[in-house]
Design a protein around this motif. Sequence first.
Motif, PDB file in Angstrom:
ATOM      1  N   LEU A 131      15.542   4.590  -2.939  1.00  0.00           N
ATOM      2  CA  LEU A 131      14.927   4.076  -4.159  1.00  0.00           C
ATOM      3  C   LEU A 131      13.799   4.988  -4.612  1.00  0.00           C
ATOM      4  O   LEU A 131      13.030   5.493  -3.797  1.00  0.00           O
ATOM      5  N   GLU A 132      13.700   5.190  -5.894  1.00  0.00           N
ATOM      6  CA  GLU A 132      12.596   5.956  -6.466  1.00  0.00           C
ATOM      7  C   GLU A 132      11.524   5.002  -6.968  1.00  0.00           C
ATOM      8  O   GLU A 132      11.818   4.044  -7.659  1.00  0.00           O
ATOM      9  N   ALA A 133      10.292   5.279  -6.600  1.00  0.00           N
ATOM     10  CA  ALA A 133       9.169   4.450  -7.043  1.00  0.00           C
ATOM     11  C   ALA A 133       8.093   5.370  -7.597  1.00  0.00           C
ATOM     12  O   ALA A 133       7.568   6.220  -6.885  1.00  0.00           O
ATOM     13  N   SER A 134       7.790   5.208  -8.862  1.00  0.00           N
ATOM     14  CA  SER A 134       6.777   6.051  -9.500  1.00  0.00           C
ATOM     15  C   SER A 134       5.386   5.605  -9.079  1.00  0.00           C
ATOM     16  O   SER A 134       5.193   4.465  -8.622  1.00  0.00           O
ATOM     17  N   PRO A 135       4.377   6.474  -9.218  1.00  0.00           N
ATOM     18  CA  PRO A 135       3.000   6.046  -8.947  1.00  0.00           C
ATOM     19  C   PRO A 135       2.608   4.811  -9.743  1.00  0.00           C
ATOM     20  O   PRO A 135       1.871   3.955  -9.245  1.00  0.00           O
ATOM     21  N   ALA A 136       3.100   4.718 -10.994  1.00  0.00           N
ATOM     22  CA  ALA A 136       2.774   3.549 -11.813  1.00  0.00           C
ATOM     23  C   ALA A 136       3.351   2.276 -11.208  1.00  0.00           C
ATOM     24  O   ALA A 136       2.713   1.217 -11.224  1.00  0.00           O
ATOM     25  N   THR A 137       4.575   2.378 -10.658  1.00  0.00           N
ATOM     26  CA  THR A 137       5.203   1.210 -10.024  1.00  0.00           C
ATOM     27  C   THR A 137       4.422   0.789  -8.787  1.00  0.00           C
ATOM     28  O   THR A 137       4.152  -0.400  -8.576  1.00  0.00           O
ATOM     29  N   ILE A 138       4.037   1.772  -7.959  1.00  0.00           N
ATOM     30  CA  ILE A 138       3.288   1.457  -6.740  1.00  0.00           C
ATOM     31  C   ILE A 138       1.944   0.839  -7.091  1.00  0.00           C
ATOM     32  O   ILE A 138       1.500  -0.130  -6.467  1.00  0.00           O
ATOM     33  N   SER A 139       1.277   1.388  -8.102  1.00  0.00           N
ATOM     34  CA  SER A 139      -0.005   0.835  -8.543  1.00  0.00           C
ATOM     35  C   SER A 139       0.168  -0.592  -9.048  1.00  0.00           C
ATOM     36  O   SER A 139      -0.662  -1.464  -8.757  1.00  0.00           O
ATOM     37  N   ARG A 140       1.256  -0.830  -9.789  1.00  0.00           N
ATOM     38  CA  ARG A 140       1.510  -2.184 -10.300  1.00  0.00           C
ATOM     39  C   ARG A 140       1.686  -3.172  -9.157  1.00  0.00           C
ATOM     40  O   ARG A 140       1.183  -4.295  -9.207  1.00  0.00           O
ATOM     41  N   VAL A 141       2.384  -2.743  -8.112  1.00  0.00           N
ATOM     42  CA  VAL A 141       2.601  -3.634  -6.961  1.00  0.00           C
ATOM     43  C   VAL A 141       1.290  -3.919  -6.244  1.00  0.00           C
ATOM     44  O   VAL A 141       0.964  -5.066  -5.926  1.00  0.00           O
ATOM     45  N   THR A 142       0.501  -2.863  -5.977  1.00  0.00           N
ATOM     46  CA  THR A 142      -0.758  -3.075  -5.246  1.00  0.00           C
ATOM     47  C   THR A 142      -1.776  -3.848  -6.094  1.00  0.00           C
ATOM     48  O   THR A 142      -2.676  -4.476  -5.544  1.00  0.00           O
TER      49      THR A 142
END
Length: 403
Positions: A131-142
């Motif tokens: 799976l690809e996870a962008s920095p924006a996605t990771i930031s949204r999760v955290t």
Amino acid sequence: MEKQTFDFEAFKKEAASRLKKGETLLGRDGVFTPLLKEFLEEALEGELEAHIDQTPEPDRKNGKGRKRVKTPVGNIEIVTPRDRNGTFEPEIIPKRHKTLGVDLDRQIIALYARGASYADIRDHLMDMYGLEASPATISRVTDKILPLISEWRNRPLEAVYPFVWLDAIHYKVRYEGRVVSRAVYCIIGINQEGYKELLGMYIGEQEGARFWLSVLTDLQSRGVEDILIACIDNLQGFAAAIESIYPRTEVQLCVVHQIRNSQKYLSYKDVKPFMKDLGAVYRSATKEGAERGLDALAKNWGERYPKVIESWRRNWDRLSCYYQYNRDIRRIIYTTNIIEGFHRQLRTVTKSKGAFQSEEALMKLLFLAQDHITAKWTKPVFNWNQTLAQLSILFPDCLKLDL
């Protein structure tokens, strides 16, 4: 509308039949792969029908989509149903999730809590799940932990804490295009049951008594009425800030900090003999004995190191506070090692970081780190009941025991 159910008996019969023919169990052409596809599609249909039945607004099915899902038996493509209102949130395979049986949000937060960078998290998700996870996605999760941080920061505290340690740890943070230093003000208390508790963490500019005053005011607004003994380093104005909010608090300066500060001004050849004489001060069994040791220290070293001796004299009242207590209490309060140990554990998590992108990013990681650290604070202070009984005699107006 009747909810569809998966025909488990048919599942068993077909699986058994295909296994008898020598077909493989797992993999793209394995026995379980098409059966799992059927199970997932029927489960999604059933979830959608239950959603339509239970929603208060009129809703209905609205076509289908396709989704490729990574499963323990291989990658499969499934047909996913949709509703007209767009309010359907499946549970078996949530929206935007492409891996069966894996809570990606939880994994991202767990990796972040251990100090993994966005790049490390992205590589892990690609290696493990494709799976690809962008920095924006990771930031949204955290960012999902931000409400938890706000709730934790504003939670009510107990009325009285027998012991409290206050100290700051420093980090680099990006601010308006440049890297600046930020102090994280930490407060650890021991409650009346004898357990350690992290009362709060506050981010401010360079450590100073003025910000500590705002921190103490916040503790007061959250319900802390009295602190019996506060253990701090010798930051200028710090003790006065504590006493302005909690006038009955005994302030104990960290003896270990004072010793370290003294050593910084000594010639290398004088360190051992000076420290031997100094030991007669802070290791004394009584305050009177310590003061005789301080007089002897001044006599032997006063001419060579007048600033060091003057520092001990000037701070003596708060350095010697611990002499009025018994050995168990002295052991707890004469140093700020408890909070310094907590800071070392934070450093273990944050050591791979350079400068944090924002104060918010710093607080997210520190909050997750403290949650892991404080979960291990499960034992009370040694011999706590006897210590509490003695404190109730020494501080009768602040601490009342129910006997």
